[in-house]
Write an enzyme that holds these catalytic residues in place. Structure first.
Site, PDB file in Angstrom:
ATOM      1  CG  ASP A   1      -3.464  -4.368   4.990  1.00 32.46           C
ATOM      2  OD1 ASP A   1      -2.290  -3.092   5.224  1.00 32.46           O
ATOM      3  OD2 ASP A   1      -4.175  -4.073   4.148  1.00 32.46           O
ATOM      4  CD  GLU A   2      -5.697  -5.954   1.332  1.00 33.84           C
ATOM      5  OE1 GLU A   2      -6.837  -6.396   0.966  1.00 33.84           O
ATOM      6  OE2 GLU A   2      -5.629  -4.817   0.854  1.00 33.84           O
ATOM      7  CB  VAL A   3       2.684  -7.777   2.198  1.00 35.52           C
ATOM      8  CG1 VAL A   3       4.158  -7.583   1.348  1.00 35.52           C
ATOM      9  CG2 VAL A   3       2.535  -6.846   3.113  1.00 35.52           C
TER      10      VAL A   3
ATOM     11  CG  HIS B   1      -2.044  -1.055   1.192  1.00 33.97           C
ATOM     12  ND1 HIS B   1      -3.413  -0.906   0.593  1.00 33.97           N
ATOM     13  CD2 HIS B   1      -2.095  -2.304   1.483  1.00 33.97           C
ATOM     14  CE1 HIS B   1      -3.853  -1.957   0.519  1.00 33.97           C
ATOM     15  NE2 HIS B   1      -3.391  -2.910   1.253  1.00 33.97           N
TER      16      HIS B   1
END
EC number: 3.2.1.52
Length: 518
Positions: free
Chosen positions: A287-289, A234
Site C-alpha cells: 500500500d501507499e507506494v 513503508h
C-alpha cells in the site's frame, strides 16, 4: 450471540473443585491444550475471589465433560470451530457437557461456559444462573482478525500476550502482526542480522525465540499469527542496517526495485519467517507506494529505462516478484487493496485482497474471482476514535454481495489497531470494547445479528462485556472513545449501567430496557 440458545430458571453453584473429563476417539494431541484452557477458565470465573461458602442444600455443578471427535492440535485455517454446550438443571452429580469436532471448538465452548458464571457475594460461591442451558454455536466467518502495529510504538511481549488473551474472550482468531514499518524494524532476522539495527533502541526488539513464543502462546488459545512485512513502501527502517536497500542516501523509500539484493533480503526474511510463522498466509503490504524515489534516483531511473518500465510497471513488478518469493516458502499472500486497484488482473489468483480504503471494494474483488478480507477504515479502524461501537457493529462484510459463490470468497474481516498514537499504556482501552462489536458481526449468524433499531438493547450487552473485560484485568475503555477522557462518567457507566443492564436484559421486557437506556 450463538447460533441457537435456550435457557431455564434454575441457579446452579459451581464446585470449588470443578473437574474436567476429556474423551474422544484417537484424541490425545489436543489434551494438553484443553487441560491448560480449562485451568485458565477456572481462574477467570473465580477472578481471585475467595470461594468459601457452603454448598449444603444447593444444586452443585461438579464437572465439565468434553468430547472432541477429531484428533490433532494443528491450528489450520478454516479448522472446525463449532461446538455444542449443554448444562442440565438436575442430576447427581450435575455436569456440563461440551461436544466439538476439534479442540479449538472446545476452547470456544469453555469461553462461553465461563461467561455464564459469576461470583455470588451472598453465598460466596460461583453461580451459574438460568440452567438448563443448550447452546449450539459456530462462526460465520473463518477469518476474524485484529491488527496490532509494533513499528510505530514498540509493544512488549507480555502486552502482546495480553492482547491475545483478550481476543479469545470475543472469539477472534487471527492476530495480524504488523511487525515492521518505516519507523522501526524491531524483529531479529537471522539471515540478515543488521536489519534490526532499525529498531527504536537496543531493548525495543523481538528475538526469533520471542516470535516463536508468541506464536505458540497464540496457537494454544486458537489464535493464528499473521506476520506482515509491508513492501515496497513503508520500509525505510530496513536501510538503517543495510543502506544499499535505499534508492539513495537522500531518497530512502520505497525499497530499491533495481537491486537484486532487495529481493534477496525479502527472500531471507520470508525464509526465516517460514520457520516461525506457520499460518498459511503472510501479509506483504503493497500500500501507499510513492514511486518518486525511483525516478529521481539516476541509477534506478536508468534501470527502469533499460527494462522499458514506467513507475507503475515497476510497482507491479515488485509486488508480483515478492509474491513469487512468498509462494516459494509455502505461503499464500495477502496484499493491501492498492495492488488490486492498480493491477488486479495481474495478481496471483490465490491472492487475498485486504480492503482498507473504504466500502464497495469487497464486491469488486470477489467479482474478479479473488478472495477478500474486509477492514474498511471508515468503520473498522480502531485508531479512528470518532467511530463509535455501533458503527463497528453495523459494518457488514457481505454488503451488496448476493452471489453465494462470491460470498464464500470473503474470508472475513479484521479490526485494525494502528500504533501511531497508542502504546502499551493504552492499547487495550482503545481496542475494547469496540472490537467486540465487530467480533459479533464476524461470529454470529447474519439472521441473529441485531438491527439498527435494536441498538439500545444491544448496548446493555456490550456494557456488560466491557465490565467482564475490566474484571478480567483488560483495560477496556468506553464504547464511545471520544468520551474516554471523561473518566468519572466512564467508570460510573461500567458499574451502574453495565452490570445493571445485564440483569435488566434478562429480567425486563425489551420496552423496559429501552426506557431504562433512555
Amino acid at each position: 450471540m450463538p447460533k441457537s440458545v435456550s435457557k431455564g430458571e434454575q441457579t446452579l453453584h459451581v464446585s470449588r473443585d470443578l473437574k474436567m473429563t476429556a474423551e474422544g476417539s484417537n484424541y490425545a494431541d489436543g489434551k494438553a491444550i484443553l487441560k491448560d484452557a480449562f485451568q485458565r477458565m477456572v481462574t477467570l470465573i473465580e477472578l481471585d475471589h475467595v470461594i468459601n461458602g457452603s454448598y449444603q442444600g444447593l444444586p452443585l455443578l461438579a464437572s465439565v465433560n468434553v468430547v472432541v471427535h477429531l484428533p490433532g492440535d494443528e491450528l489450520n485455517f478454516g479448522v472446525d470451530e463449532s461446538y455444542n454446550l449443554s448444562v442440565p438443571a438436575t442430576g447427581n452429580p450435575i455436569y456440563a457437557q461440551i461436544e466439538a469436532q476439534t479442540v479449538f471448538g472446545a476452547l470456544h465452548a469453555l469461553e462461553t461456559f465461563s461467561q455464564l458464571c459469576n461470583f455470588d457475594f451472598t453465598s460466596r460461591l460461583i453461580e451459574l444462573p438460568s440452567a438448563p442451558w443448550a447452546i449450539t454455536d459456530m462462526p460465520r466467518f473463518a477469518y476474524r482478525g485484529l491488527l496490532i502495529d509494533t513499528s510505530r510504538h514498540y509493544l512488549p511481549v507480555p502486552v502482546i500476550k495480553s492482547v491475545i488473551d483478550s481476543m479469545t474472550y470475543s472469539k477472534l482468531n487471527v492476530l495480524h502482526w504488523h511487525i515492521v514499518d518505516e519507523q522501526s524494524f524491531p524483529i531479529e532476522i537471522p539471515s540478515y542480522p543488521k536489519l534490526w539495527n532499525g529498531a527504536y533502541s537496543y531493548s525495543e526488539r523481538y528475538t526469533m525465540d520471542d516470535a516463536i513464543d508468541i506464536v505458540q502462546y497464540a496457537e494454544k488459545r486458537g489464535v493464528n499469527i499473521l506476520a506482515e512485512i509491508d513492501v515496497p513502501g513503508h520500509a525505510l527502517s530496513w536501510g538503517v542496517g543495510y543502506p544499499s536497500l535505499w534508492p539513495s542516501a537522500t531518497c530512502k523509500e520505497p525499497l530499491d526495485v533495481s537491486s537484486e539484493s532487495t529481493f534477496q533480503v525479502i527472500n531471507g526474511i520470508l525464509s526465516d519467517f517460514s520457520k516461525v510463522f506457520k499460518f498459511k498466509f503472510v501479509h506483504l503490504g503493497g500500500d501507499e507506494v510513492n514511486t518518486s524515489c525511483w525516478t529521481s534516483t539516476p541509477r534506478v531511473k536508468a534501470w527502469l529505462t533499460q527494462h522499458g518500465m514506467k513507475e507503475s510497471d515497476a510497482y507491479r513488478y515488485f509486488v508480483l516478484r515478492a509474491q513469487k518469493i512468498a509462494k516459494s516458502h509455502g505461503y499464500e499472500v495477502i496484499n493491501w487493496e492498492e495492488t488490486f486497484n492498480n493491477f488486479g488482473d495481474k495478481l496471483d489468483r490465490r491472492t487475498v485482497v485486504h480492503n482498507w480504503l473504504g466500502g464497495g471494494v469487497a464486491e469488486k474483488v470477489v467479482a474478479a474471482g479473488l478472495r477478500c478480507v474486509v477492514s474498511n477504515q471508515d468503520k473498522w479502524y480502531l485508531d479512528h476514535l470518532e467511530v463509535t461501537w455501533d458503527g463497528f457493529y453495523m459494518n457488514e462484510p457481505l454488503k451488496n454481495i448476493k452471489n453465494p459463490e462470491q460470498q464464500k470468497l470473503v474470508l472475513g474481516g479484521e479490526v485494525c489497531m494502528w500504533g501511531e498514537h497508542i502504546d502499551a499504556s493504552d492499547i487495550q482501552q482503545t481496542i475494547w470494547p469496540r472490537a467486540a462489536a465487530a467480533a459479533e458481526r464476524l461470529w454470529t449468524p447474519f439472521e441473529k445479528l441485531s438491527k439498527e433499531w435494536e441498538i439500545p438493547v444491544l448496548s446493555t450487552r456490550l456494557a456488560r462485556f466491557r465490565c467482564l473485560l475490566n474484571h478480567r484485568g483488560i483495560a477496556a475503555g468506553p464504547g464511545n472513545m471520544l468520551n474516554a477522557s471523561s473518566t468519572d462518567q466512564s467508570k460510573e457507566s461500567c458499574a451502574r449501567r453495565g452490570l445493571q443492564g445485564a440483569k435488566l436484559s434478562s429480567d425486563k421486557t425489551e420496552e423496559e430496557v429501552k426506557t431504562n437506556e433512555v
